[in-house]
Enzyme design. Structure first.
Site, PDB file in Angstrom:
ATOM      1  N   ARG A 102       4.848 -29.398 -10.253  1.00 28.36           N
ATOM      2  CA  ARG A 102       4.598 -29.243 -11.698  1.00 28.36           C
ATOM      3  C   ARG A 102       5.561 -30.166 -12.417  1.00 28.36           C
ATOM      4  O   ARG A 102       6.783 -30.033 -12.275  1.00 28.36           O
ATOM      5  CB  ARG A 102       4.831 -27.802 -12.136  1.00 28.36           C
ATOM      6  CG  ARG A 102       5.023 -27.692 -13.638  1.00 28.36           C
ATOM      7  CD  ARG A 102       4.960 -26.301 -14.164  1.00 28.36           C
ATOM      8  NE  ARG A 102       3.611 -25.778 -14.069  1.00 28.36           N
ATOM      9  CZ  ARG A 102       3.198 -24.681 -14.704  1.00 28.36           C
ATOM     10  NH1 ARG A 102       4.030 -24.006 -15.475  1.00 28.36           N
ATOM     11  NH2 ARG A 102       1.957 -24.259 -14.568  1.00 28.36           N
ATOM     12  N   HIS A 129      -4.443 -29.665 -15.385  1.00 32.59           N
ATOM     13  CA  HIS A 129      -3.968 -28.458 -14.706  1.00 32.59           C
ATOM     14  C   HIS A 129      -5.112 -27.926 -13.817  1.00 32.59           C
ATOM     15  O   HIS A 129      -5.718 -26.903 -14.111  1.00 32.59           O
ATOM     16  CB  HIS A 129      -3.546 -27.417 -15.752  1.00 32.59           C
ATOM     17  CG  HIS A 129      -2.754 -26.265 -15.217  1.00 32.59           C
ATOM     18  ND1 HIS A 129      -2.390 -26.148 -13.887  1.00 32.59           N
ATOM     19  CD2 HIS A 129      -2.247 -25.157 -15.836  1.00 32.59           C
ATOM     20  CE1 HIS A 129      -1.698 -25.024 -13.726  1.00 32.59           C
ATOM     21  NE2 HIS A 129      -1.605 -24.406 -14.889  1.00 32.59           N
ATOM     22  N   GLN A 132      -5.359 -24.167 -12.436  1.00 31.65           N
ATOM     23  CA  GLN A 132      -5.733 -23.178 -13.449  1.00 31.65           C
ATOM     24  C   GLN A 132      -7.244 -23.093 -13.591  1.00 31.65           C
ATOM     25  O   GLN A 132      -7.828 -22.015 -13.630  1.00 31.65           O
ATOM     26  CB  GLN A 132      -5.103 -23.573 -14.799  1.00 31.65           C
ATOM     27  CG  GLN A 132      -5.477 -22.638 -15.935  1.00 31.65           C
ATOM     28  CD  GLN A 132      -4.920 -21.243 -15.734  1.00 31.65           C
ATOM     29  OE1 GLN A 132      -3.731 -21.071 -15.484  1.00 31.65           O
ATOM     30  NE2 GLN A 132      -5.765 -20.226 -15.814  1.00 31.65           N
ATOM     31  N   ASP A 224      -5.688 -22.205 -25.718  1.00 30.25           N
ATOM     32  CA  ASP A 224      -4.377 -22.385 -25.092  1.00 30.25           C
ATOM     33  C   ASP A 224      -3.366 -22.627 -26.220  1.00 30.25           C
ATOM     34  O   ASP A 224      -3.755 -22.892 -27.370  1.00 30.25           O
ATOM     35  CB  ASP A 224      -4.428 -23.574 -24.113  1.00 30.25           C
ATOM     36  CG  ASP A 224      -3.103 -23.816 -23.398  1.00 30.25           C
ATOM     37  OD1 ASP A 224      -2.290 -22.872 -23.299  1.00 30.25           O
ATOM     38  OD2 ASP A 224      -2.863 -24.962 -22.944  1.00 30.25           O
ATOM     39  N   CYS A 264      -5.222 -19.439 -20.349  1.00 25.62           N
ATOM     40  CA  CYS A 264      -4.457 -19.695 -19.126  1.00 25.62           C
ATOM     41  C   CYS A 264      -3.148 -18.914 -19.099  1.00 25.62           C
ATOM     42  O   CYS A 264      -2.606 -18.665 -18.028  1.00 25.62           O
ATOM     43  CB  CYS A 264      -4.187 -21.190 -18.995  1.00 25.62           C
ATOM     44  SG  CYS A 264      -3.284 -21.866 -20.410  1.00 25.62           S
ATOM     45  N   ARG A 292      -5.516 -16.970  -9.951  1.00 28.32           N
ATOM     46  CA  ARG A 292      -4.682 -18.113  -9.555  1.00 28.32           C
ATOM     47  C   ARG A 292      -4.298 -17.964  -8.084  1.00 28.32           C
ATOM     48  O   ARG A 292      -4.310 -18.927  -7.317  1.00 28.32           O
ATOM     49  CB  ARG A 292      -3.388 -18.171 -10.409  1.00 28.32           C
ATOM     50  CG  ARG A 292      -3.596 -18.473 -11.877  1.00 28.32           C
ATOM     51  CD  ARG A 292      -4.098 -19.878 -12.111  1.00 28.32           C
ATOM     52  NE  ARG A 292      -3.204 -20.886 -11.549  1.00 28.32           N
ATOM     53  CZ  ARG A 292      -2.100 -21.358 -12.141  1.00 28.32           C
ATOM     54  NH1 ARG A 292      -1.736 -20.914 -13.329  1.00 28.32           N
ATOM     55  NH2 ARG A 292      -1.363 -22.292 -11.559  1.00 28.32           N
TER      56      ARG A 292
HETATM   57  N1   CP Z   1      -1.039 -20.684 -16.572  1.00 26.65           N
HETATM   58  C1   CP Z   1       0.092 -21.133 -15.969  1.00 26.65           C
HETATM   59  O1   CP Z   1       0.100 -22.175 -15.315  1.00 26.65           O
HETATM   60  O2   CP Z   1       1.156 -20.307 -16.131  1.00 26.65           O
HETATM   61  P1   CP Z   1       2.679 -20.639 -15.760  1.00 26.65           P
HETATM   62  O3   CP Z   1       3.144 -21.699 -16.720  1.00 26.65           O
HETATM   63  O4   CP Z   1       3.391 -19.331 -15.937  1.00 26.65           O
HETATM   64  O5   CP Z   1       2.738 -21.130 -14.346  1.00 26.65           O
HETATM   65  N1  NVA Z   2      -0.819 -26.411 -22.095  1.00 25.76           N
HETATM   66  C1  NVA Z   2       0.208 -25.560 -21.552  1.00 25.76           C
HETATM   67  C2  NVA Z   2      -0.286 -24.858 -20.332  1.00 25.76           C
HETATM   68  C3  NVA Z   2       0.698 -23.901 -19.721  1.00 25.76           C
HETATM   69  C4  NVA Z   2       0.177 -23.257 -18.475  1.00 25.76           C
HETATM   70  C5  NVA Z   2       1.434 -26.395 -21.251  1.00 25.76           C
HETATM   71  O1  NVA Z   2       1.294 -27.482 -20.701  1.00 25.76           O
HETATM   72  O2  NVA Z   2       2.544 -25.955 -21.578  1.00 25.76           O
END
Ligand code: CP
Ligand code: NVA
Length: 306
Positions: A102, A129, A132, A224, A264, A292
């Site tokens: 990530r 992502h 997700q 989101d 998400c 997930r």
């Molecule tokens: N939706 C998601 O990816 O959550 P986190 O940021 O908690 O991993």
């Molecule tokens: N769009 C958000 C998603 C988090 C899971 C971010 O990137 O912070």
């Protein structure tokens, strides 16, 4: 399928294969059937951004598959002090059987895949992502009984989630409508790629600035955060720009009567969504979060059991 970098890279059949396996693994877990298909294997999990769901679901998923997961915070590994992606990829490939990462730049994830010799799973970048959206598709199929012909409306920021929804929906034959303020609309190349995929599956892709237009006839409503990780300094101007893009009871009522709500998470109640939508019975956000685990176990089994 060697890596999971974006959903655009996968064929429709590869996505359906993941979803079928995710469903089986979910059923088996509930029945108490063990499936230690990754015994002796180790997944490295590199995080340069925060996470609750991704970290926990990958770690638990790996343990349920009989393997183990290593949490590698960028604060603690040399990558965070400037060691190159090239060297990191070469070294970690000697120890690990797969990496979930990530981070900010999509190009860092692509480089890791290019220089390493093990499967790389994208656990979120600024661009996409994919994990997700696999869980989202699994959830939609569970609740609606099918994916093809289902319409999803996404209201809000044209961000990583919107991009992966475009890719995922187009690949599985779902119609997708996205409403965002002009200055926060989706990446044009991603929209064009999704439209090209949609032409092959018969899905429709509709981009607009009008939330009411996007949500009309929607089976699934998704939003989101207006302020993703790394954008905290822009919070005030973003909150202003997204007025009119909140999924509240009034807007949600314009979708189909049996529409479900997805997010998400993490959610910011009172900003992109109100409590009377996210906490109501048609909201399936916690089933979505649970999936997930199942969807990612399927991805790891397919990529790492070779
Ligand atoms: N939706 C998601 O990816 O959550 P986190 O940021 O908690 O991993
Ligand atoms: N769009 C958000 C998603 C988090 C899971 C971010 O990137 O912070």
């Amino acid at each position: 399928m060697e890596h999971l970098l974006t959903l655009h890279d996968l064929s429709s059949e590869e996505i359906f294969q993941i979803l079928r396996l995710a469903k089986k693994l979910k059923r088996e877990l509930k029945e108490g059937v063990l499936h230690p298909t990754l015994q002796g294997k180790t997944l490295g999990m590199i995080f340069t951004k925060a996470s609750t769901r991704t970290r926990v679901s990958f770690e638990v998923g790996m343990s349920q598959l009989g393997g183990q997961a290593l949490f590698l915070s960028s604060n603690d590994i040399q990558l965070g002090r400037g060691e190159s992606i090239y060297d990191t990829a070469k070294v970690l490939s000697r120890y690990l059987d797969g990496i979930m990462i990530r981070t900010y730049k999509q190009s860092d994830v692509e480089e890791l895949a290019k220089y390493g010799s093990i499967p790389i799973i994208n656990g979120l970048t600024d661009l996409v992502h994919p994990c997700q959206i696999l869980a989202d598709l699994q959830t939609i199929e569970e609740k609606k009984g099918k994916l093809e012909g289902i319409k999803l409306a996404y209201i809000g920021d044209g961000n990583n989630i919107a991009h992966s929804l475009l890719y995922g929906c187009a690949k599985v034959g779902m119609d997708v409508a996205i409403a965002s303020p002009k200055a926060y609309s989706c990446n044009e190349e991603i929209v064009e790629n999704a439209k090209a995929d949609a032409r092959k599956t018969g899905a429709k892709v509709h981009m607009t600035e009008d939330s009411t237009e996007a949500i009309a006839n929607a089976d699934v409503v998704y939003t989101d955060t207006w302020c993703s990780m790394g954008q905290d300094a822009e919070k005030e101007e973003r909150v202003k720009a997204f007025q009119g893009y909140q999924v509240n009871k009034e807007l949600f009522a314009k979708a189909k009567d049996d529409a479900i709500f997805l997010h998400c998470l993490p959610a910011y109640r009172g900003f992109e969504v109100t409590s009377d939508v996210i906490d109501e019975p048609n909201s399936v956000v916690f089933d979505e979060a649970e999936n997930r685990l199942h969807a990612q176990k399927a991805v790891m089994q397919i990529l790492m059991s070779k």
